[in-house]
Scaffold this motif. Structure first.
Motif, PDB file in Angstrom:
ATOM      1  N   THR A 310       0.831  -1.204   0.000  1.00 31.98           N
ATOM      2  CA  THR A 310       0.000   0.000   0.000  1.00 31.98           C
ATOM      3  C   THR A 310       0.868   1.257   0.000  1.00 31.98           C
ATOM      4  OG1 THR A 310      -0.201  -0.074   2.421  1.00 31.98           O
ATOM      5  CG2 THR A 310      -1.909  -1.170   1.137  1.00 31.98           C
ATOM      6  N   ASP A 311       2.005   1.212   0.707  1.00 31.24           N
ATOM      7  CA  ASP A 311       2.952   2.327   0.658  1.00 31.24           C
ATOM      8  C   ASP A 311       3.503   2.497  -0.762  1.00 31.24           C
ATOM      9  OD1 ASP A 311       3.400   3.171   3.590  1.00 31.24           O
ATOM     10  OD2 ASP A 311       3.658   1.015   3.674  1.00 31.24           O
ATOM     11  N   ILE A 312       3.806   1.372  -1.406  1.00 30.30           N
ATOM     12  CA  ILE A 312       4.345   1.422  -2.769  1.00 30.30           C
ATOM     13  C   ILE A 312       3.344   2.061  -3.719  1.00 30.30           C
ATOM     14  CG2 ILE A 312       5.104   0.025  -4.732  1.00 30.30           C
ATOM     15  CD1 ILE A 312       6.191  -2.009  -2.696  1.00 30.30           C
ATOM     16  N   ALA A 313       2.096   1.615  -3.647  1.00 28.13           N
ATOM     17  CA  ALA A 313       1.072   2.149  -4.537  1.00 28.13           C
ATOM     18  C   ALA A 313       0.875   3.642  -4.322  1.00 28.13           C
ATOM     19  CB  ALA A 313      -0.245   1.401  -4.329  1.00 28.13           C
ATOM     20  N   LEU A 314       0.785   4.062  -3.055  1.00 29.61           N
ATOM     21  CA  LEU A 314       0.563   5.475  -2.779  1.00 29.61           C
ATOM     22  C   LEU A 314       1.821   6.286  -3.066  1.00 29.61           C
ATOM     23  CD1 LEU A 314      -1.665   7.342  -1.875  1.00 29.61           C
ATOM     24  CD2 LEU A 314      -0.971   6.976   0.498  1.00 29.61           C
ATOM     25  N   GLY A 315       3.001   5.715  -2.777  1.00 25.18           N
ATOM     26  CA  GLY A 315       4.244   6.408  -3.109  1.00 25.18           C
ATOM     27  C   GLY A 315       4.393   6.598  -4.601  1.00 25.18           C
ATOM     28  N   HIS A 316       4.011   5.590  -5.372  1.00 27.92           N
ATOM     29  CA  HIS A 316       4.055   5.697  -6.828  1.00 27.92           C
ATOM     30  C   HIS A 316       3.091   6.779  -7.313  1.00 27.92           C
ATOM     31  CE1 HIS A 316       2.976   4.453 -10.998  1.00 27.92           C
ATOM     32  NE2 HIS A 316       4.286   4.273 -11.067  1.00 27.92           N
ATOM     33  N   ARG A 317       1.911   6.840  -6.687  1.00 28.66           N
ATOM     34  CA  ARG A 317       0.933   7.873  -7.046  1.00 28.66           C
ATOM     35  C   ARG A 317       1.495   9.263  -6.763  1.00 28.66           C
ATOM     36  NH1 ARG A 317      -2.020  10.202 -10.132  1.00 28.66           N
ATOM     37  NH2 ARG A 317      -4.028  11.058  -9.505  1.00 28.66           N
ATOM     38  N   PHE A 318       2.150   9.426  -5.621  1.00 25.64           N
ATOM     39  CA  PHE A 318       2.766  10.717  -5.298  1.00 25.64           C
ATOM     40  C   PHE A 318       3.892  11.042  -6.277  1.00 25.64           C
ATOM     41  CE2 PHE A 318       0.628  10.829  -1.174  1.00 25.64           C
ATOM     42  CZ  PHE A 318       0.481  12.199  -0.985  1.00 25.64           C
ATOM     43  N   ALA A 319       4.672  10.026  -6.658  1.00 20.61           N
ATOM     44  CA  ALA A 319       5.750  10.260  -7.622  1.00 20.61           C
ATOM     45  C   ALA A 319       5.190  10.718  -8.962  1.00 20.61           C
ATOM     46  CB  ALA A 319       6.579   8.993  -7.783  1.00 20.61           C
ATOM     47  N   GLN A 320       4.064  10.129  -9.382  1.00 25.01           N
ATOM     48  CA  GLN A 320       3.417  10.573 -10.617  1.00 25.01           C
ATOM     49  C   GLN A 320       3.037  12.042 -10.535  1.00 25.01           C
ATOM     50  OE1 GLN A 320       0.173   7.666 -10.708  1.00 25.01           O
ATOM     51  NE2 GLN A 320       0.932   6.895 -12.667  1.00 25.01           N
ATOM     52  N   LEU A 321       2.391  12.421  -9.433  1.00 21.65           N
ATOM     53  CA  LEU A 321       1.934  13.801  -9.268  1.00 21.65           C
ATOM     54  C   LEU A 321       3.123  14.755  -9.142  1.00 21.65           C
ATOM     55  CD1 LEU A 321      -0.960  13.094  -6.727  1.00 21.65           C
ATOM     56  CD2 LEU A 321      -1.204  13.671  -9.152  1.00 21.65           C
ATOM     57  N   ALA A 322       4.176  14.319  -8.453  1.00 25.00           N
ATOM     58  CA  ALA A 322       5.361  15.160  -8.290  1.00 25.00           C
ATOM     59  C   ALA A 322       6.060  15.398  -9.620  1.00 25.00           C
ATOM     60  CB  ALA A 322       6.328  14.521  -7.297  1.00 25.00           C
ATOM     61  N   LEU A 323       6.190  14.340 -10.426  1.00 22.69           N
ATOM     62  CA  LEU A 323       6.845  14.480 -11.721  1.00 22.69           C
ATOM     63  C   LEU A 323       6.065  15.423 -12.621  1.00 22.69           C
ATOM     64  CD1 LEU A 323       9.109  13.614 -13.613  1.00 22.69           C
ATOM     65  CD2 LEU A 323       7.670  11.704 -14.350  1.00 22.69           C
ATOM     66  N   ALA A 324       4.743  15.318 -12.582  1.00 21.15           N
ATOM     67  CA  ALA A 324       3.900  16.187 -13.404  1.00 21.15           C
ATOM     68  C   ALA A 324       4.080  17.659 -13.034  1.00 21.15           C
ATOM     69  CB  ALA A 324       2.436  15.782 -13.269  1.00 21.15           C
ATOM     70  N   GLN A 325       4.443  17.919 -11.771  1.00 16.06           N
ATOM     71  CA  GLN A 325       4.630  19.293 -11.306  1.00 16.06           C
ATOM     72  C   GLN A 325       6.094  19.717 -11.306  1.00 16.06           C
ATOM     73  OE1 GLN A 325       2.444  20.104  -7.600  1.00 16.06           O
ATOM     74  NE2 GLN A 325       1.092  18.389  -8.058  1.00 16.06           N
ATOM     75  N   GLY A 326       6.988  18.821 -11.736  1.00 14.59           N
ATOM     76  CA  GLY A 326       8.404  19.146 -11.769  1.00 14.59           C
ATOM     77  C   GLY A 326       9.045  19.245 -10.401  1.00 14.59           C
ATOM     78  N   LEU A 327       8.495  18.540  -9.440  1.00 16.43           N
ATOM     79  CA  LEU A 327       9.028  18.592  -8.079  1.00 16.43           C
ATOM     80  C   LEU A 327      10.162  17.591  -7.895  1.00 16.43           C
ATOM     81  CD1 LEU A 327       5.641  18.738  -6.113  1.00 16.43           C
ATOM     82  CD2 LEU A 327       7.178  20.643  -6.624  1.00 16.43           C
ATOM     83  N   GLY A 328      10.965  17.816  -6.880  1.00 17.14           N
ATOM     84  CA  GLY A 328      12.044  16.896  -6.555  1.00 17.14           C
ATOM     85  C   GLY A 328      13.395  17.375  -7.035  1.00 17.14           C
ATOM     86  N   THR A 329      14.435  16.704  -6.565  1.00 15.58           N
ATOM     87  CA  THR A 329      15.809  17.049  -6.897  1.00 15.58           C
ATOM     88  C   THR A 329      16.524  15.815  -7.423  1.00 15.58           C
ATOM     89  OG1 THR A 329      15.832  18.689  -5.094  1.00 15.58           O
ATOM     90  CG2 THR A 329      17.970  17.973  -5.990  1.00 15.58           C
ATOM     91  N   GLU A 330      17.180  15.938  -8.566  1.00 15.24           N
ATOM     92  CA  GLU A 330      17.960  14.843  -9.108  1.00 15.24           C
ATOM     93  C   GLU A 330      19.319  14.797  -8.432  1.00 15.24           C
ATOM     94  OE1 GLU A 330      17.289  12.472 -11.230  1.00 15.24           O
ATOM     95  OE2 GLU A 330      15.294  13.089 -11.870  1.00 15.24           O
ATOM     96  N   VAL A 331      19.665  13.625  -7.885  1.00 17.56           N
ATOM     97  CA  VAL A 331      20.941  13.454  -7.197  1.00 17.56           C
ATOM     98  C   VAL A 331      21.721  12.353  -7.900  1.00 17.56           C
ATOM     99  CG1 VAL A 331      22.064  12.798  -5.037  1.00 17.56           C
ATOM    100  CG2 VAL A 331      19.976  14.167  -4.986  1.00 17.56           C
ATOM    101  N   ALA A 332      22.994  12.653  -8.255  1.00 14.48           N
ATOM    102  CA  ALA A 332      23.850  11.655  -8.902  1.00 14.48           C
ATOM    103  C   ALA A 332      24.384  10.710  -7.837  1.00 14.48           C
ATOM    104  CB  ALA A 332      24.972  12.343  -9.675  1.00 14.48           C
ATOM    105  N   LEU A 333      23.539   9.867  -7.351  1.00 15.91           N
ATOM    106  CA  LEU A 333      23.858   9.061  -6.178  1.00 15.91           C
ATOM    107  C   LEU A 333      24.949   8.038  -6.438  1.00 15.91           C
ATOM    108  CD1 LEU A 333      23.041   8.468  -3.224  1.00 15.91           C
ATOM    109  CD2 LEU A 333      21.387   6.814  -4.114  1.00 15.91           C
ATOM    110  N   TRP A 334      24.960   7.446  -7.636  1.00 14.12           N
ATOM    111  CA  TRP A 334      25.870   6.342  -7.899  1.00 14.12           C
ATOM    112  C   TRP A 334      27.059   6.750  -8.777  1.00 14.12           C
ATOM    113  CZ3 TRP A 334      20.429   5.435  -8.133  1.00 14.12           C
ATOM    114  CH2 TRP A 334      19.937   4.713  -7.035  1.00 14.12           C
ATOM    115  N   ARG A 335      27.433   8.001  -8.727  1.00 13.21           N
ATOM    116  CA  ARG A 335      28.609   8.458  -9.456  1.00 13.21           C
ATOM    117  C   ARG A 335      29.763   8.660  -8.504  1.00 13.21           C
ATOM    118  NH1 ARG A 335      26.327  12.997 -13.738  1.00 13.21           N
ATOM    119  NH2 ARG A 335      25.076  11.570 -14.984  1.00 13.21           N
TER     120      ARG A 335
END
Length: 335
Positions: A310-335
């Motif tokens: 249920t966390d995955i489903a709701l987290g995925h839903r939030f990620a969809q909405l966040a991406l549509a609004q251009g929210l979040g920060t890209e981090v080069a984590l594995w470089r």
């Protein structure tokens, strides 16, 4: 497919969604309920995986940590949730709590997002309680009692009204003035025409309630006993506020997961350290395979422990909405 394949720039970067990013996303209670219900149905259909959570707790009980891995077969995503709480032996103001969810696209193999999971949990849990109430409350249920005014208590009544709109008596048992004010504000923001009744006689309130949702913290003195409950009452345990007798003397026991109840519900064990067998798990109830209740007079106990799907489903839903609004920060984590 997840429709989030552009969420990260490449396989070495990760989109981070902070507390502030998620706080700015508008999502309706009905959307949350629908998303959570879909996750349960997908799990029951055998399309998702939800292994038992791992728990680490020191001998003195001052902290607890959980790790939960899962896969959502409908969204084709894999995710891991971590949860850590410190200061369980202290007051609420001295405690520290951190929880996060990291989601990966299981089609492209790319990371989708890592996010603070606190808002997701604060929405997912009362949504599950509301679904339990919709499926397991007695026909014609009109009164609800919420015990506790913390994170899980503040949205319990708005979600109950979303799935049981005919509720006309909303009772609240709490001791923190700021928490009581927050509950009233949440109800007012979603349902401006509804009033919350603060109760001081817990036994009398429990005896009047068709639905009880216990969300209080571990230090609460509240403990509703089985013989306080009216015939047909549904008691949902999220945190604390119900005595073990409410479980052991229930006519029917429903759990979101019997395995998780046996891990996290040990404080409800009897004198021999045992928990009763579960009559049905909630995914099968939602799917219509098992009845939520057998008669209008059964006293039902429901154990609401979070399933990571249920966390995955709701987290995925939030990620969809966040991406549509251009929210979040890209981090080069594995470089």
């Amino acid at each position: 497919m997840t429709d989030l394949t552009t969420a990260s720039a490449d396989d070495r970067s990760l989109r981070i969604l902070s507390t502030g990013d998620l706080a700015g996303i508008d999502i309706s209670l009905a959307d949350v309920v629908e998303t959570v219900e879909g996750a349960y149905r997908t799990l029951h259909a055998g399309q998702s995986d939800n292994p038992r959570k791992l728990t680490v707790k020191p001998a003195d009980g001052h902290s607890v940590a959980y790790a939960m891995l899962g896969r959502d077969g409908c969204r084709d995503v894999v995710a891991i949730k971590t949860s850590y709480k410190h200061g369980l032996d202290k007051g609420r103001d001295e405690q520290h709590y951190y929880t996060s969810l990291t989601v990966y696209d299981d089609v492209t193999g790319l990371p989708l997002a890592m996010m603070d999971c606190s808002r997701i949990g604060s929405l997912r849990t009362p949504a599950v309680s509301a679904l339990l109430a919709r499926e397991c409350a007695a026909p014609g249920a009109r009164s609800a009692l919420v015990i506790g005014t913390g994170t899980q208590g503040r949205l319990a009544l708005p979600f109950l009204l979303t799935t049981l709109p005919d509720l006309d008596r909303l009772m609240l048992s709490g001791t923190h003035p700021e928490g009581i004010a927050a509950v009233r504000e949440q109800v007012r923001s979603y349902f401006p025409d509804r009033e919350v009744e603060v109760v001081t006689d817990l036994r009398a309130a429990a005896g009047d309630a068709d639905v009880i949702v216990a969300t209080a913290g571990g230090h609460t003195p509240a403990a509703v006993e089985a013989d306080w409950l009216k015939p047909g009452a549904l008691s949902v345990l999220v945190g604390h506020g119900l005595a073990p007798s409410a479980l052991h003397r229930a006519d029917r026991v429903i759990a979101t997961s019997e395995a998780q109840m046996n891990v996290t519900g040990t404080d409800m064990a009897d004198a021999d350290g045992k928990l009763p067998a579960v009559d049905a798990e909630f995914p099968s109830v939602l799917a219509g395979v098992t009845a939520g209740r057998g008669s209008a007079t059964e006293r039902i106990f429901a154990y609401n422990s979070g399933l990571v799907v249920t966390d995955i489903a709701l987290g995925h839903r939030f990620a969809q909405l966040a991406l549509a609004q251009g929210l979040g920060t890209e981090v080069a984590l594995w470089r």
